[in-house]
Write an enzyme that holds these catalytic residues in place. Sequence first.
Site, PDB file in Angstrom:
ATOM      1  N   SER A  41       3.632  -2.424  10.493  1.00 60.97           N
ATOM      2  CA  SER A  41       5.112  -2.200  10.473  1.00 60.97           C
ATOM      3  C   SER A  41       5.262  -3.641  10.559  1.00 60.97           C
ATOM      4  CB  SER A  41       5.262  -2.284  11.760  1.00 60.97           C
ATOM      5  OG  SER A  41       4.971  -0.532  12.307  1.00 60.97           O
TER       6      SER A  41
ATOM      7  N   GLU B 170      -5.382  -4.700  10.714  1.00 54.30           N
ATOM      8  CA  GLU B 170      -4.918  -3.899  10.689  1.00 54.30           C
ATOM      9  C   GLU B 170      -4.342  -2.272  12.225  1.00 54.30           C
ATOM     10  OE1 GLU B 170      -2.274  -2.709   6.937  1.00 54.30           O
ATOM     11  OE2 GLU B 170      -3.961  -1.570   6.921  1.00 54.30           O
TER      12      GLU B 170
ATOM     13  N   LYS C 162       0.146   4.170   0.098  1.00 47.97           N
ATOM     14  CA  LYS C 162      -0.555   5.685   0.683  1.00 47.97           C
ATOM     15  C   LYS C 162       0.248   6.583  -0.813  1.00 47.97           C
ATOM     16  CE  LYS C 162      -0.644   3.156   4.588  1.00 47.97           C
ATOM     17  NZ  LYS C 162      -0.154   3.737   6.438  1.00 47.97           N
TER      18      LYS C 162
ATOM     19  N   ASN D  46       0.952  -0.877   0.041  1.00 50.66           N
ATOM     20  CA  ASN D  46       0.322  -0.453   0.041  1.00 50.66           C
ATOM     21  C   ASN D  46       0.373   0.916   0.590  1.00 50.66           C
ATOM     22  OD1 ASN D  46      -1.451   2.211   0.388  1.00 50.66           O
ATOM     23  ND2 ASN D  46      -2.456   1.784   2.505  1.00 50.66           N
TER      24      ASN D  46
ATOM     25  N   GLY E 228       2.693  -1.021   4.662  1.00 52.91           N
ATOM     26  CA  GLY E 228       2.634   0.317   3.777  1.00 52.91           C
ATOM     27  C   GLY E 228       4.757   0.899   4.036  1.00 52.91           C
ATOM     28  N   GLY E 229       4.473   1.419   4.558  1.00 55.03           N
ATOM     29  CA  GLY E 229       6.377   2.341   4.644  1.00 55.03           C
ATOM     30  C   GLY E 229       6.735   1.212   3.669  1.00 55.03           C
TER      31      GLY E 229
ATOM     32  N   GLY F 258       2.716   2.400  10.835  1.00 53.22           N
ATOM     33  CA  GLY F 258       3.716   3.462  10.919  1.00 53.22           C
ATOM     34  C   GLY F 258       4.439   3.823  11.703  1.00 53.22           C
TER      35      GLY F 258
ATOM     36  N   HIS G  44      -9.274   1.217   4.946  1.00 51.22           N
ATOM     37  CA  HIS G  44      -7.857   1.481   5.648  1.00 51.22           C
ATOM     38  C   HIS G  44      -8.407   2.738   7.089  1.00 51.22           C
ATOM     39  CE1 HIS G  44      -4.215   2.760   7.033  1.00 51.22           C
ATOM     40  NE2 HIS G  44      -3.772   1.624   5.357  1.00 51.22           N
TER      41      HIS G  44
ATOM     42  N   GLU H 150      -6.648   4.790   7.472  1.00 48.36           N
ATOM     43  CA  GLU H 150      -6.176   5.839   7.298  1.00 48.36           C
ATOM     44  C   GLU H 150      -7.633   6.908   6.646  1.00 48.36           C
ATOM     45  OE1 GLU H 150      -2.604   5.942   5.596  1.00 48.36           O
ATOM     46  OE2 GLU H 150      -1.812   5.181   7.705  1.00 48.36           O
TER      47      GLU H 150
HETATM   48  P1  13P Z   1       2.752   0.651   7.413  1.00 50.50           P
HETATM   49  O1  13P Z   1       3.123  -0.980   7.353  1.00 50.50           O
HETATM   50  O2  13P Z   1       4.244   1.471   6.666  1.00 50.50           O
HETATM   51  O3  13P Z   1       3.020   0.724   8.974  1.00 50.50           O
HETATM   52  O4  13P Z   1       1.370   0.152   7.073  1.00 50.50           O
HETATM   53  C1  13P Z   1       0.786  -0.479   7.156  1.00 50.50           C
HETATM   54  C2  13P Z   1      -0.794   0.215   5.869  1.00 50.50           C
HETATM   55  O5  13P Z   1      -1.625   0.939   6.916  1.00 50.50           O
HETATM   56  C3  13P Z   1      -1.028  -0.909   5.372  1.00 50.50           C
HETATM   57  O6  13P Z   1      -2.026  -0.442   4.507  1.00 50.50           O
END
Ligand code: 13P
Length: 249
Positions: A209, A166, A11, A9, A230-231, A172, A94, A96
């Site tokens: 994470s 999640e 983002k 993802n 994500g990251g 994050g 999600h 967010e």
């Molecule tokens: P991180 O891997 O950056 O923690 O993000 C996870 C996420 O929100 C994937 O949708």
Amino acid sequence: MKKLYLIGNMKMNMNYADLEPYFANLTQVAENTSNVVGVCVPSVYLDFAKYSLENSKVLFGAQNMYHEDKGAYTGEISAHMLNDFSCDLVILGHSERRNIFHESDEDINLKVKKALAEGLTPILCFGEVKEEREGGMAFSVVERQLMNGLNGLDTDEINRIIFAYEPVWAIGTGLSATPDQAEEMIAFTKRLLHENFECHDNIVLYGGSLKASNANEILSKPSIDGGLIGGACLKIDEFEQIINTKVDE
Ligand code: 13P
């Protein structure tokens, strides 16, 4: 070997110049694994993703959509539009979107229904915030998000969804759930889907994470079918290491 689903993802990250080598590398990485590889890109790059990934093994898609077909919804994107770009996937619900953009379980339910009706695979995200976990409410929050998010759907439809647990406190932050915490909630999710919708073998991912250094211990848990990353998906070398995770069935 367990066939893992490893989906990035992005983002609101990356740019056009970075994506060209990224897609080329990801195509190669996907060729060399039996795991399922996917990536959800910012919508403005869907055209580029289609052009770059269409003939590869990489599934791709968007990070959100709106449930209406068309109309005066400034800034929104429809399922039809995603299909115009041959998207496979769309992330829905999600945290967010829930927490920053105030999407409710009911909004997400409409989107999931629309995505399924249009042949897209929703990645339905759910998970509790820190205070809810600390207050012993994680399981009831997850149950509420899932039951509301799936309202009105039948077994076949639910079986076409990819789920992603999640925990918001792990996103994050660098602090992932422990493998046991992730396993416990994902096993609970599968039980819930079985008891309420007669589903079996749903795909449920862990996100929060997830990185090369913890992928193996988390993904080797029996109920966990893969990760939403994500990251760590932004750096192709690290994403490649995660994609190459091999765990026993
Ligand atoms: P991180 O891997 O950056 O923690 O993000 C996870 C996420 O929100 C994937 O949708």
